[in-house]
Each structure stands twice: as C-alpha cells, then as structure tokens.
Design a protein around this motif. Sequence first.
Motif, PDB file in Angstrom:
ATOM      1  N   LEU B  45       8.296  58.230 125.122  1.00  0.00           N
ATOM      2  CA  LEU B  45       8.786  58.194 126.507  1.00  0.00           C
ATOM      3  C   LEU B  45       9.999  59.113 126.658  1.00  0.00           C
ATOM      4  CD1 LEU B  45       7.874  56.742 129.040  1.00  0.00           C
ATOM      5  CD2 LEU B  45       9.590  54.987 128.596  1.00  0.00           C
ATOM      6  N   VAL B  46      10.871  59.092 125.635  1.00  0.00           N
ATOM      7  CA  VAL B  46      12.042  59.976 125.667  1.00  0.00           C
ATOM      8  C   VAL B  46      11.578  61.441 125.683  1.00  0.00           C
ATOM      9  CG1 VAL B  46      14.046  60.787 124.357  1.00  0.00           C
ATOM     10  CG2 VAL B  46      13.595  58.332 124.553  1.00  0.00           C
ATOM     11  N   LEU B  47      10.571  61.755 124.856  1.00  0.00           N
ATOM     12  CA  LEU B  47      10.048  63.127 124.816  1.00  0.00           C
ATOM     13  C   LEU B  47       9.516  63.531 126.199  1.00  0.00           C
ATOM     14  CD1 LEU B  47       9.231  65.689 123.299  1.00  0.00           C
ATOM     15  CD2 LEU B  47       7.130  64.552 122.603  1.00  0.00           C
ATOM     16  N   SER B  48       8.793  62.617 126.845  1.00  0.00           N
ATOM     17  CA  SER B  48       8.273  62.899 128.192  1.00  0.00           C
ATOM     18  C   SER B  48       9.404  63.227 129.154  1.00  0.00           C
ATOM     19  CB  SER B  48       7.506  61.697 128.727  1.00  0.00           C
ATOM     20  OG  SER B  48       6.313  61.552 128.028  1.00  0.00           O
ATOM     21  N   MET B  49      10.477  62.423 129.061  1.00  0.00           N
ATOM     22  CA  MET B  49      11.628  62.637 129.957  1.00  0.00           C
ATOM     23  C   MET B  49      12.245  64.009 129.709  1.00  0.00           C
ATOM     24  SD  MET B  49      12.290  59.636 131.566  1.00  0.00           S
ATOM     25  CE  MET B  49      12.042  57.897 131.382  1.00  0.00           C
ATOM     26  N   ALA B 114       4.220  57.110 129.736  1.00  0.00           N
ATOM     27  CA  ALA B 114       4.615  58.252 128.906  1.00  0.00           C
ATOM     28  C   ALA B 114       3.612  59.387 129.063  1.00  0.00           C
ATOM     29  CB  ALA B 114       4.723  57.820 127.446  1.00  0.00           C
ATOM     30  N   ILE B 115       2.311  59.058 129.003  1.00  0.00           N
ATOM     31  CA  ILE B 115       1.291  60.106 129.096  1.00  0.00           C
ATOM     32  C   ILE B 115       1.296  60.744 130.481  1.00  0.00           C
ATOM     33  CG2 ILE B 115      -1.208  60.537 129.071  1.00  0.00           C
ATOM     34  CD1 ILE B 115      -1.465  58.504 126.854  1.00  0.00           C
ATOM     35  N   LEU B 116       1.434  59.898 131.516  1.00  0.00           N
ATOM     36  CA  LEU B 116       1.448  60.452 132.871  1.00  0.00           C
ATOM     37  C   LEU B 116       2.608  61.421 133.045  1.00  0.00           C
ATOM     38  CD1 LEU B 116       0.207  60.277 135.750  1.00  0.00           C
ATOM     39  CD2 LEU B 116       2.092  58.760 136.286  1.00  0.00           C
ATOM     40  N   LEU B 117       3.793  61.015 132.579  1.00  0.00           N
ATOM     41  CA  LEU B 117       4.962  61.882 132.745  1.00  0.00           C
ATOM     42  C   LEU B 117       4.770  63.199 131.998  1.00  0.00           C
ATOM     43  CD1 LEU B 117       7.887  59.311 132.479  1.00  0.00           C
ATOM     44  CD2 LEU B 117       7.077  60.512 134.508  1.00  0.00           C
ATOM     45  N   GLY B 228       8.741  82.535 123.638  1.00  0.00           N
ATOM     46  CA  GLY B 228       9.009  81.219 124.214  1.00  0.00           C
ATOM     47  C   GLY B 228       7.889  80.238 123.876  1.00  0.00           C
ATOM     48  N   GLY B 229       6.653  80.726 123.942  1.00  0.00           N
ATOM     49  CA  GLY B 229       5.502  79.879 123.647  1.00  0.00           C
ATOM     50  C   GLY B 229       5.519  79.403 122.203  1.00  0.00           C
ATOM     51  N   VAL B 230       5.848  80.331 121.296  1.00  0.00           N
ATOM     52  CA  VAL B 230       5.883  79.963 119.877  1.00  0.00           C
ATOM     53  C   VAL B 230       6.959  78.917 119.635  1.00  0.00           C
ATOM     54  CG1 VAL B 230       6.304  80.825 117.554  1.00  0.00           C
ATOM     55  CG2 VAL B 230       4.974  82.200 119.165  1.00  0.00           C
ATOM     56  N   ILE B 231       8.148  79.161 120.221  1.00  0.00           N
ATOM     57  CA  ILE B 231       9.249  78.203 120.037  1.00  0.00           C
ATOM     58  C   ILE B 231       8.851  76.846 120.593  1.00  0.00           C
ATOM     59  CG2 ILE B 231      11.617  77.656 120.739  1.00  0.00           C
ATOM     60  CD1 ILE B 231      12.141  80.694 120.756  1.00  0.00           C
ATOM     61  N   PHE B 232       8.230  76.866 121.813  1.00  0.00           N
ATOM     62  CA  PHE B 232       7.836  75.605 122.434  1.00  0.00           C
ATOM     63  C   PHE B 232       6.825  74.859 121.554  1.00  0.00           C
ATOM     64  CE2 PHE B 232       4.978  73.077 125.088  1.00  0.00           C
ATOM     65  CZ  PHE B 232       5.895  72.251 125.716  1.00  0.00           C
ATOM     66  N   SER B 233       5.821  75.596 121.038  1.00  0.00           N
ATOM     67  CA  SER B 233       4.821  74.870 120.242  1.00  0.00           C
ATOM     68  C   SER B 233       5.431  74.322 118.953  1.00  0.00           C
ATOM     69  CB  SER B 233       3.585  75.730 119.949  1.00  0.00           C
ATOM     70  OG  SER B 233       3.850  77.074 120.019  1.00  0.00           O
ATOM     71  N   LEU B 234       6.387  75.063 118.365  1.00  0.00           N
ATOM     72  CA  LEU B 234       7.031  74.552 117.148  1.00  0.00           C
ATOM     73  C   LEU B 234       7.812  73.274 117.450  1.00  0.00           C
ATOM     74  CD1 LEU B 234       8.290  77.790 115.338  1.00  0.00           C
ATOM     75  CD2 LEU B 234       6.459  76.226 114.652  1.00  0.00           C
ATOM     76  N   LEU B 235       8.607  73.307 118.523  1.00  0.00           N
ATOM     77  CA  LEU B 235       9.415  72.136 118.887  1.00  0.00           C
ATOM     78  C   LEU B 235       8.513  70.947 119.216  1.00  0.00           C
ATOM     79  CD1 LEU B 235      12.230  73.682 121.124  1.00  0.00           C
ATOM     80  CD2 LEU B 235      12.424  72.775 118.793  1.00  0.00           C
ATOM     81  N   MET B 236       7.436  71.234 119.973  1.00  0.00           N
ATOM     82  CA  MET B 236       6.514  70.177 120.376  1.00  0.00           C
ATOM     83  C   MET B 236       5.852  69.568 119.131  1.00  0.00           C
ATOM     84  SD  MET B 236       5.669  68.923 123.312  1.00  0.00           S
ATOM     85  CE  MET B 236       4.513  67.607 123.686  1.00  0.00           C
ATOM     86  N   SER B 237       5.428  70.419 118.208  1.00  0.00           N
ATOM     87  CA  SER B 237       4.801  69.912 116.985  1.00  0.00           C
ATOM     88  C   SER B 237       5.770  69.035 116.218  1.00  0.00           C
ATOM     89  CB  SER B 237       4.358  71.067 116.078  1.00  0.00           C
ATOM     90  OG  SER B 237       3.624  71.990 116.803  1.00  0.00           O
ATOM     91  N   ALA B 238       7.031  69.508 116.090  1.00  0.00           N
ATOM     92  CA  ALA B 238       8.036  68.729 115.363  1.00  0.00           C
ATOM     93  C   ALA B 238       8.224  67.370 116.017  1.00  0.00           C
ATOM     94  CB  ALA B 238       9.344  69.503 115.329  1.00  0.00           C
ATOM     95  N   ALA B 239       8.318  67.355 117.361  1.00  0.00           N
ATOM     96  CA  ALA B 239       8.538  66.092 118.075  1.00  0.00           C
ATOM     97  C   ALA B 239       7.355  65.153 117.873  1.00  0.00           C
ATOM     98  CB  ALA B 239       8.733  66.378 119.564  1.00  0.00           C
ATOM     99  N   LEU B 240       6.141  65.703 117.925  1.00  0.00           N
ATOM    100  CA  LEU B 240       4.949  64.866 117.765  1.00  0.00           C
ATOM    101  C   LEU B 240       4.870  64.318 116.339  1.00  0.00           C
ATOM    102  CD1 LEU B 240       2.323  66.871 119.831  1.00  0.00           C
ATOM    103  CD2 LEU B 240       3.319  64.650 120.366  1.00  0.00           C
ATOM    104  N   GLY B 242       7.380  63.737 114.487  1.00  0.00           N
ATOM    105  CA  GLY B 242       8.425  62.703 114.473  1.00  0.00           C
ATOM    106  C   GLY B 242       7.875  61.374 114.968  1.00  0.00           C
ATOM    107  N   ILE B 243       7.151  61.430 116.088  1.00  0.00           N
ATOM    108  CA  ILE B 243       6.598  60.184 116.654  1.00  0.00           C
ATOM    109  C   ILE B 243       5.602  59.562 115.671  1.00  0.00           C
ATOM    110  CG2 ILE B 243       5.176  59.232 118.507  1.00  0.00           C
ATOM    111  CD1 ILE B 243       6.370  61.400 120.339  1.00  0.00           C
ATOM    112  N   VAL B 244       4.758  60.399 115.083  1.00  0.00           N
ATOM    113  CA  VAL B 244       3.779  59.894 114.107  1.00  0.00           C
ATOM    114  C   VAL B 244       4.518  59.253 112.928  1.00  0.00           C
ATOM    115  CG1 VAL B 244       1.949  60.555 112.489  1.00  0.00           C
ATOM    116  CG2 VAL B 244       2.017  61.567 114.773  1.00  0.00           C
TER     117      VAL B 244
END
Lengths: 258, 252
Positions: B45-49, B114-117, B228-240, B242-244
């Motif tokens: 939920l925090v990631l969504s925010m 979370a998914i909707l946001l 920007g896309g590469v950085i975003f996908s790296l950050l997103m992967s790291a966050a995901l 983390g959640i796992v």
Amino acid sequence: MTAGKTLISLIGVSFSYPGGQPVLRNLDFNLNSGDRVGIIAPNGSGKTTLFHLIMGLLKPLSGRIEIFGKAVREENDFAEVRRRIGLLFQDADDQLFSPTVLEDVAFGPLNLGKPKDEAIAIARRTLTFLGLSGFEDRITFKLSGGEKRLVSLATVLAMEPEVLLLDEPGNGLDVRTRAALVEILRGLDQSYILISHELDFITATTNTVYTMQNGKIRTDQELSVHQHVHAHPIGSCPHEHCTPEDAHRAEPPLITEK
Amino acid sequence: MISEPFALGNSPLHRCDPRIRLVSAAVYSFVVALSHEFQALAAALVLSMVLLSLARLQVREIFKRLAVVNGLVVLLWLVIPFTFPGEALFRIGPLHASRQAIVLAAQITLKSNAILLAFIALVATMPLATLGHALNQLRVPDKIVHLLLMTYRYVFVLDQEYQRLMRAVKIRGFQPATNLHTYRTYAYVVGMLFVRAAERAERVQQAMLCRGFKRKFYCLQEFKAGRGGVIFSLLMSAALLGIVAIELRTAL
C-alpha cells in the motif's frame, strides 16, 4: 493521364437491393480524365449506390463496369480500383476508426505497403496541405464535425488516388469550413464525381452537373443552375414556388429564389 | 461516458515507457494478490502511495475511483464475517463473526485498494490508444488489441446514437413507468441500437476496404525505454522483491 481518357465507364448497369425496387436501371455513364462531375438528385435515387458499385462494395445485377480501361468483376479486380479511386463517405464517423488522426491518415499508405516513415511523412504532408497541421495527435472522435470531414478527406487523399468519389462532402458544415472545402476541392488535380444537395456548393466545385431519374444519370440533360429575380406581394415571407413543370422534378428545388 | 482524467500529464510516471508501466502493474498485482501477511500488504500500500505521488494526480478523482471499489468491499464486510467458518469473535443475534473471516475481509480490503491505486498510477496515466499499442508491443494478440481499440473508438458513437434515440423518444412525451409500454419502448431502443451498430460496423468495414485494408493493423507509436525507464524498472523490481521478502520472512 492524357486529357479526355476514360477513367470510369458504366455500361447498362442495373442494381436493386434484395427485396427492393430497382435502384439503378440500365445506367450508362462515363467519367473522363479532367472531368469534375456533380450529381444532384433526390434522396433514394441511387447516388450512393452508384459510388459503392464503382468501388466494388456492391455488385451490379447486370451490366459492365470498366475502370481505367479494364473490366472489373471480382473482389481481386477491385483491390486496384480502391488504390486508385478514393471514396469519401457521407458520415465521417464511418471513415475515421483509428484512435489518433495521424494513424488514421497513415492507415491507407501503410496498406499500400509503404514503410512506416514514408507513411507518416505522407500523412503529415496531406494534413498540412489541408490546413490541418497540429492535428496529428488529436483523438478522432473528439474532433468537431467539420474537422472530422477534413480529416476524412485527408485519409482519402493520403492514398494519392487518381479519381475521387465525394459523397455529400459539404453536408452539415459551417460556412467557414464549407468555404475552405470548396477552395481545397478547386485546387485538386484529380477528376472527381461529387454528390450534393446544395446547388451553390456543387456549382462552385464542379464543371458539369447531372441529375438522376428513373435509375439513370441524365447525361442528355445537363443542368444549368441559375437564379431568377422576381417580385410579388408578401415575397419577403418564406415561400415555395411550384409550377406544373417543376412538380415532377422533386427535391432539391432546381429553381432557387433569392 | 468514459473520461480519462489521469491520462494526460507530465509527471515522471507519465513520461515513463508505457510497456514498463504495464509490466510493472501486472507483476505488482500478482505479488499483492498472492501475499497474505499484513506487513507485506502494508508495504504494498505504501508503494502504491509512492507511485501515486509520483504521478501527481487529482486527489478528488482518485477518491471517486476508490469509492466505487470500496462500495463492493463494504458489501463483503457485511457478508464474509458471518458466513466464513472459524472461531467466534462476537455475536449479533443468531450470527457469529469469526476471527479468520475478519482477517480475510481485511486482507481483501488492503489488496484491492493497493492494486487499484497502483493501476491508477501506472496504467490510467496513459491514454487508451497508447495502452493498446503498448499491449501490442508486449505481444498481446492483435485481435484482442484491436477489439479494445475499436470498442473504445465506437463506444462514443454508439452513445451518441443512444442519446439520439432517447431524445427522439422523449420529445414525443415518453415517460418511463412500470408498464408494458415502457418495457416495449426500451426494447425497441436497445434493438434499434443493435441494428444501427451492425450497420455502422458494415460501413466502417467498407470504408476500411476502400483504403486497401488487408486485415493487418500498423502501429505508428515508437516506445523508448530510455534511462528513466531502466531506473524505474530497477526500483520497481527492488520494491517488489522487498514485498516478497517481507511476505516470506513473516510467513516462515
């Protein structure tokens, strides 16, 4: 194209919709290169049907259609016809189906096998030619009626056709867009057939005007649009004139009063 | 009708490659849907925010969307606690609410929000046309993509035709009531809408044939991932990841 070459030739063409009255009866018609033919005739007299027959969207019950000197019958014959003749539909919403203007205009050139860059270049050039530069990324269904009509024309012109079939192009346009469209049509190189109900529009854009009667194009009776000035009591109120001679000619009125 | 209040904008997220956003949203949904631990769901939920704040959207519009989904969630809260077996937490008359059921309802609430946001932030921030092309580039079958795009294009035309029919009905004094006349009128309107849609489809197909349509669509939009896309996908992967990790650590 040499001047006077026959582009479209219909010989004894008849057509009727399933279960309906004959729409076209033994119709003969020629379009020669350099011609700008206007057809003015009542609703339901088969004008649109005529266009659809030329494009192969409908098949005649009898008669021959020759386009660019070649008889066309099968679906395959019409592939070339559709490449060389552009049809502008009456309703722009039928013609514009892509999300953005640029995609819609580039659709035809892409179908003709042009590479993507070239198709985009053609689309942009066509839009600029029609005074629509800046419209590339606009969403087609959010355009105004007049804009839709001009973009539809762009989608047809982008295929660089040799002949145009224009189905009521001036309908429902405001005065300014109509004037712009008249200028555009007058500036085109192509020969065309134009259907319209509007006398002033058709005289401004074509050099020969015919009418349709009993499923035929009356090429023996070229129409000359003209005006009469006259005066009579209460002439300032809206009114219609009907003489026995006019009565059988039906709408649109061939005599306008100003 | 369909409005796309979030589609236009110039936030870092709007500028990010739509393909990366789509894939991120899909992976994110799987991760969240498969998680059960509250810590992991809270992190999601925090990631969504965070994603939402990156997209800089109108808060009012976001709440409007949330209200729709949470209407359904409220319904679940009314039903699940009393129908799911488990140890009783409290009773209302003959009904008793189970602890497991309340945990389940809370999970559903967190997950759906979370998914909707995340979808608002990642997917609703692109126009539908872009979404179609991005799906196409991600090798989603042509037919599905074109169904989506054509539906989107003609839903507006059909709406106009519906409005036109309803106007025609109304100007002749039609007042809906609970009677056969009303039902018949609505049936006529719907029937006429089908007829008109079918005719429209035929004319559109004719127009496409006239322009040399060969059953193939071409996509003009070029997508570039960029830095920007590469950085975003790296950050997103790291966050995901983390959640796992939180999910697995808490679960084990």
